[in-house]
Design a protein around this motif. Structure first.
Motif, PDB file in Angstrom:
ATOM      1  N   UNK A 191     -21.091  -1.022  25.606  1.00  0.00           N
ATOM      2  CA  UNK A 191     -21.524   0.734  25.052  1.00  0.00           C
ATOM      3  C   UNK A 191     -20.108   1.602  25.340  1.00  0.00           C
ATOM      4  N   UNK A 192     -19.449   1.143  25.848  1.00  0.00           N
ATOM      5  CA  UNK A 192     -17.903   1.713  25.708  1.00  0.00           C
ATOM      6  C   UNK A 192     -17.120   1.817  24.396  1.00  0.00           C
ATOM      7  N   UNK A 193     -18.202   0.926  23.590  1.00  0.00           N
ATOM      8  CA  UNK A 193     -17.641   0.167  22.105  1.00  0.00           C
ATOM      9  C   UNK A 193     -16.241  -0.662  22.037  1.00  0.00           C
ATOM     10  N   UNK A 194     -16.763  -1.346  23.148  1.00  0.00           N
ATOM     11  CA  UNK A 194     -15.561  -3.059  22.675  1.00  0.00           C
ATOM     12  C   UNK A 194     -16.541  -3.573  22.223  1.00  0.00           C
ATOM     13  N   UNK A 195     -15.576  -4.388  21.794  1.00  0.00           N
ATOM     14  CA  UNK A 195     -15.829  -5.668  20.306  1.00  0.00           C
ATOM     15  C   UNK A 195     -16.008  -7.432  21.223  1.00  0.00           C
ATOM     16  N   UNK A 196     -17.249  -7.780  21.353  1.00  0.00           N
ATOM     17  CA  UNK A 196     -17.461  -8.641  21.807  1.00  0.00           C
ATOM     18  C   UNK A 196     -16.655  -9.590  20.420  1.00  0.00           C
ATOM     19  N   UNK A 197     -16.259 -10.287  20.826  1.00  0.00           N
ATOM     20  CA  UNK A 197     -15.360 -11.889  19.775  1.00  0.00           C
ATOM     21  C   UNK A 197     -15.471 -13.208  20.608  1.00  0.00           C
ATOM     22  N   UNK A 198     -16.373 -13.556  21.382  1.00  0.00           N
ATOM     23  CA  UNK A 198     -16.189 -14.386  21.655  1.00  0.00           C
ATOM     24  C   UNK A 198     -17.117 -14.727  23.548  1.00  0.00           C
ATOM     25  N   UNK A 199     -18.018 -15.114  22.783  1.00  0.00           N
ATOM     26  CA  UNK A 199     -19.008 -16.138  24.372  1.00  0.00           C
ATOM     27  C   UNK A 199     -19.307 -16.551  24.717  1.00  0.00           C
ATOM     28  N   UNK A 200     -19.304 -17.425  25.393  1.00  0.00           N
ATOM     29  CA  UNK A 200     -20.227 -19.109  26.382  1.00  0.00           C
ATOM     30  C   UNK A 200     -20.478 -18.983  27.740  1.00  0.00           C
ATOM     31  N   UNK A 201     -21.453 -19.722  28.050  1.00  0.00           N
ATOM     32  CA  UNK A 201     -22.136 -20.769  29.136  1.00  0.00           C
ATOM     33  C   UNK A 201     -21.396 -21.571  29.236  1.00  0.00           C
ATOM     34  N   UNK A 202     -20.754 -21.300  30.255  1.00  0.00           N
ATOM     35  CA  UNK A 202     -19.849 -22.671  31.158  1.00  0.00           C
ATOM     36  C   UNK A 202     -19.708 -23.485  32.564  1.00  0.00           C
ATOM     37  N   UNK A 203     -19.887 -24.394  32.908  1.00  0.00           N
ATOM     38  CA  UNK A 203     -18.949 -24.718  34.375  1.00  0.00           C
ATOM     39  C   UNK A 203     -17.810 -25.054  34.101  1.00  0.00           C
ATOM     40  N   UNK A 204     -16.491 -24.770  34.524  1.00  0.00           N
ATOM     41  CA  UNK A 204     -15.232 -24.879  34.200  1.00  0.00           C
ATOM     42  C   UNK A 204     -15.161 -26.702  35.287  1.00  0.00           C
TER      43      UNK A 204
ATOM     44  N   UNK B  68      -6.910 -20.565  27.653  1.00  0.00           N
ATOM     45  CA  UNK B  68      -7.323 -21.706  28.643  1.00  0.00           C
ATOM     46  C   UNK B  68      -8.896 -21.878  27.646  1.00  0.00           C
ATOM     47  N   UNK B  69      -9.721 -21.403  28.375  1.00  0.00           N
ATOM     48  CA  UNK B  69     -11.272 -20.810  27.801  1.00  0.00           C
ATOM     49  C   UNK B  69     -11.724 -21.175  27.143  1.00  0.00           C
ATOM     50  N   UNK B  70     -11.371 -20.781  25.406  1.00  0.00           N
ATOM     51  CA  UNK B  70     -11.580 -20.844  24.644  1.00  0.00           C
ATOM     52  C   UNK B  70     -10.563 -21.648  23.805  1.00  0.00           C
ATOM     53  N   UNK B  71     -11.394 -22.388  22.457  1.00  0.00           N
ATOM     54  CA  UNK B  71     -10.863 -23.331  21.182  1.00  0.00           C
ATOM     55  C   UNK B  71     -10.481 -21.931  20.414  1.00  0.00           C
ATOM     56  N   UNK B  72      -9.287 -21.739  19.555  1.00  0.00           N
ATOM     57  CA  UNK B  72      -9.206 -20.809  18.539  1.00  0.00           C
ATOM     58  C   UNK B  72     -10.482 -20.715  17.758  1.00  0.00           C
ATOM     59  N   UNK B  73     -11.081 -21.787  16.834  1.00  0.00           N
ATOM     60  CA  UNK B  73     -11.715 -20.875  16.919  1.00  0.00           C
ATOM     61  C   UNK B  73     -13.266 -20.186  17.036  1.00  0.00           C
ATOM     62  N   UNK B  74     -13.762 -20.828  18.360  1.00  0.00           N
ATOM     63  CA  UNK B  74     -14.798 -20.276  18.932  1.00  0.00           C
ATOM     64  C   UNK B  74     -14.043 -18.442  19.522  1.00  0.00           C
ATOM     65  N   UNK B  75     -13.371 -18.167  18.407  1.00  0.00           N
ATOM     66  CA  UNK B  75     -13.231 -16.534  19.359  1.00  0.00           C
ATOM     67  C   UNK B  75     -13.022 -16.041  17.555  1.00  0.00           C
ATOM     68  N   UNK B  76     -14.496 -14.900  16.907  1.00  0.00           N
ATOM     69  CA  UNK B  76     -14.799 -14.499  15.743  1.00  0.00           C
ATOM     70  C   UNK B  76     -13.651 -13.021  15.739  1.00  0.00           C
ATOM     71  N   UNK B  77     -12.987 -13.137  14.481  1.00  0.00           N
ATOM     72  CA  UNK B  77     -13.219 -12.049  14.325  1.00  0.00           C
ATOM     73  C   UNK B  77     -13.180 -10.880  12.819  1.00  0.00           C
ATOM     74  N   UNK B  78     -14.523  -9.995  13.875  1.00  0.00           N
ATOM     75  CA  UNK B  78     -14.666  -8.932  12.825  1.00  0.00           C
ATOM     76  C   UNK B  78     -14.481  -7.817  12.647  1.00  0.00           C
ATOM     77  N   UNK B  79     -15.351  -6.901  12.188  1.00  0.00           N
ATOM     78  CA  UNK B  79     -15.159  -5.790  11.697  1.00  0.00           C
ATOM     79  C   UNK B  79     -15.974  -4.502  12.040  1.00  0.00           C
ATOM     80  N   UNK B  80     -16.200  -3.699  12.833  1.00  0.00           N
ATOM     81  CA  UNK B  80     -17.208  -3.063  13.524  1.00  0.00           C
ATOM     82  C   UNK B  80     -17.698  -2.196  11.980  1.00  0.00           C
TER      83      UNK B  80
END
Ligand code: IDP
Ligand code: MG
Length: 164
Positions: A38-51, A142-154
């Protein structure tokens, strides 16, 4: 126009945000995502993980000498719930993310912040956010592989981030 150099104050940045397992157990994932969204930030990666233990230890590496370090790593890796790991992008998101989250100790966190509104103790403060450009860069890697972070445009970017 928006400055695009990462790390420039007010510029477009990325930060690592994680709902810790206490936040997941308490059903606060959507509340937390909603505040950034709601603030306006963009979600570019998300996953559920037990580190894994090495990831949790590296993540909290700056706290290695602290008495609570082992307990913290045991807790994060316990698997009693997953962690919801995310990368959020937008203007000044590293510093603003820390403000949205609130102070580490919930007794110092302002009402209106996530910790101020939902938490009581430092050991169950439900959320992590990177505290600098350097830690954001390290934690995202540390938490993400590069391909898990997706570039997209609002498509509505001009309605959220224009300066005029
Ligand atoms: P932060 O999460 O606000 O960045 P840090 O000082 O980096 O705070 O500590 C990382 C996490 O370690 C905290 O969010 C909290 O869960 C835990 N922690 C910090 N200080 C204490 C303490 O004194 N006792 C127990 N846990 C702590
Ligand atoms: Mg920290």
């Amino acid at each position: 126009t928006i400055k695009t150099a990462a790390g420039t104050p007010g510029g477009i940045e990325r930060t690592f945000i994680a709902v810790k397992l206490d936040g997941v157990q308490r059903g606060l994932v959507s509340e937390i995502i909603g505040r950034f969204e709601r603030k306006g930030y963009k979600l570019v990666a998300i996953k559920s993980v037990v580190p894994s233990r090495p990831i949790a230890e590296a993540h909290y590496g700056d706290l290695r000498a602290r008495p609570f370090f082992k307990g913290l790593v045991d807790y994060m890796t316990s698997g009693r719930a997953p962690v919801i790991a995310m990368v959020w992008e937008g203007p000044d998101v590293i510093r603003q993310g820390r403000r949205i989250i609130g102070a580490t100790n919930p007794m110092d966190a302002q009402p209106g912040s996530i910790r101020g509104d939902f938490t009581l103790t430092v050991g169950r403060n439900i959320i992590h956010g990177s505290d600098s450009f350097e830690s954001a860069t390290f934690e995202i890697g540390l938490w993400f592989d590069p391909e898990e972070v997706y570039n997209w445009r609002f498509t509505n970017e001009e309605w959220v981030v224009s300066q005029n």
